[in-house]
Design an enzyme around this catalytic site. Structure first.
Site, PDB file in Angstrom:
ATOM      1  N   SER A   1       0.822  -1.224   0.000  1.00 25.59           N
ATOM      2  CA  SER A   1       0.000   0.000   0.000  1.00 25.59           C
ATOM      3  C   SER A   1       0.855   1.272   0.000  1.00 25.59           C
ATOM      4  O   SER A   1       2.025   1.245   0.416  1.00 25.59           O
ATOM      5  CB  SER A   1      -0.912   0.008   1.233  1.00 25.59           C
ATOM      6  OG  SER A   1      -1.694  -1.165   1.267  1.00 25.59           O
TER       7      SER A   1
HETATM    8  N1  SAM Z   1      -0.415  -5.044   4.256  1.00 25.28           N
HETATM    9  C1  SAM Z   1       0.269  -5.340   3.030  1.00 25.28           C
HETATM   10  C2  SAM Z   1       1.665  -4.808   2.992  1.00 25.28           C
HETATM   11  O1  SAM Z   1       2.099  -4.162   3.955  1.00 25.28           O
HETATM   12  O2  SAM Z   1       2.332  -5.074   1.994  1.00 25.28           O
HETATM   13  C3  SAM Z   1      -0.481  -4.895   1.790  1.00 25.28           C
HETATM   14  C4  SAM Z   1      -1.617  -5.765   1.539  1.00 25.28           C
HETATM   15  S1  SAM Z   1      -2.240  -5.862  -0.073  1.00 25.28           S
HETATM   16  C5  SAM Z   1      -2.865  -4.254  -0.358  1.00 25.28           C
HETATM   17  C6  SAM Z   1      -3.676  -6.836   0.363  1.00 25.28           C
HETATM   18  C7  SAM Z   1      -3.347  -8.262   0.731  1.00 25.28           C
HETATM   19  O3  SAM Z   1      -4.525  -8.867   1.251  1.00 25.28           O
HETATM   20  C8  SAM Z   1      -2.898  -9.115  -0.449  1.00 25.28           C
HETATM   21  O4  SAM Z   1      -1.646  -9.669  -0.188  1.00 25.28           O
HETATM   22  C9  SAM Z   1      -3.985 -10.171  -0.546  1.00 25.28           C
HETATM   23  O5  SAM Z   1      -3.531 -11.417  -0.982  1.00 25.28           O
HETATM   24  C10 SAM Z   1      -4.494 -10.218   0.888  1.00 25.28           C
HETATM   25  N2  SAM Z   1      -5.824 -10.780   1.067  1.00 25.28           N
HETATM   26  C11 SAM Z   1      -6.930 -10.600   0.305  1.00 25.28           C
HETATM   27  N3  SAM Z   1      -7.971 -11.283   0.822  1.00 25.28           N
HETATM   28  C12 SAM Z   1      -7.506 -11.912   1.937  1.00 25.28           C
HETATM   29  C13 SAM Z   1      -8.100 -12.765   2.921  1.00 25.28           C
HETATM   30  N4  SAM Z   1      -9.382 -13.126   2.868  1.00 25.28           N
HETATM   31  N5  SAM Z   1      -7.335 -13.206   3.936  1.00 25.28           N
HETATM   32  C14 SAM Z   1      -6.019 -12.857   4.012  1.00 25.28           C
HETATM   33  N6  SAM Z   1      -5.398 -12.066   3.113  1.00 25.28           N
HETATM   34  C15 SAM Z   1      -6.132 -11.587   2.092  1.00 25.28           C
END
Ligand code: SAM
Length: 213
Positions: free
Chosen positions: A60
């Site tokens: 992000s």
């Molecule tokens: N917090 C992260 C970072 O610091 O890099 C950025 C996260 S990215 C915007 C969103 C993440 O949420 C992705 O890696 C995606 O695979 C994960 N995601 C989506 N749905 C999810 C779920 N139901 N449970 C766990 N992770 C999930």
């Protein structure tokens, strides 16, 4: 350190954009964001943008990380659940602030890469691969829950895992854009505060968007 100047500029920009929590600013000044981006993208790591981390996912924007962390009101020893480990950067910021971090990622290779990175940096945390849209009941309740992917509605199972006074920050809306929303638990009630519009990759899972995506 060749990234030091860019990291300082990022902190100045965050302050100009209204980030006031000195603990957040201190953590983001300490955690090497360039180590969480893909090889070859290190020089863009401190720019105000999301960057690809593989598997169609992103790390992000710095401002998004700062705003969500500030909204959580993190202090040392607070138990924080993160849904969407991604690169591990957000988890590193939380660990750096002294929080007890629990983090869930649905994509195995991302979860493993982030866990290796965080461990190599000396951070202590617990991580799990799987659908985090229903939270992580094993270690509940949490003082804070941060969902770093966009949800269609506020997942009640997640909110049930908040302590009294606990805060959950979660983007809610369509797949195109969401409202960053804060929930604060007060007994059986949940106070809801809309923070600002943002855009995230979708939360995919049972209490998120369709699992077939
Ligand atoms: N917090 C992260 C970072 O610091 O890099 C950025 C996260 S990215 C915007 C969103 C993440 O949420 C992705 O890696 C995606 O695979 C994960 N995601 C989506 N749905 C999810 C779920 N139901 N449970 C766990 N992770 C999930």
């Amino acid at each position: 350190m060749i990234y030091a100047r860019k990291q300082k500029q990022m902190i100045t920009r965050l302050m100009e954009k209204g980030i006031k929590d000195t603990a957040v600013l201190k953590a983001m000044a300490a955690v090497p964001r360039h180590e969480f981006v893909q090889p070859g993208m290190e020089f863009q790591a401190y720019d105000e943008k999301a960057l690809p981390i593989g598997f169609d996912q992103t790390i992000s924007h710095p401002y998004t990380v700062a705003l969500m962390t500030q909204t959580l009101q993190v202090t040392p020893h607070k138990r924080i659940l993160e849904i969407g480990t991604g690169s591990g950067y957000q988890a590193a910021v939380l660990c750096s602030m002294g929080a007890r971090v629990f983090t869930v990622e649905r994509i195995g290779p991302l979860a493993r890469r982030a866990a290796e990175k965080l461990s190599a940096m000396g951070f202590r945390f617990l991580s799990r691969t799987g659908d985090g849209s229903m939270g992580w009941t094993t270690y509940a309740p949490y003082d804070g829950i941060i969902v770093t992917a966009g949800a269609p509605v506020s997942p009640t199972s997640l909110l049930d895992q908040l302590t009294e006074g606990g805060r959950c920050v979660i983007p809610i809306g369509s797949e195109e854009g969401q409202m960053l929303t804060l929930f604060i638990r007060a007994g059986d009630e949940l106070k809801k505060i809309e923070i600002e519009p943002l855009s995230f990759v979708p939360l995919i899972g049972k209490d998120g968007w369709n699992t077939s995506k």
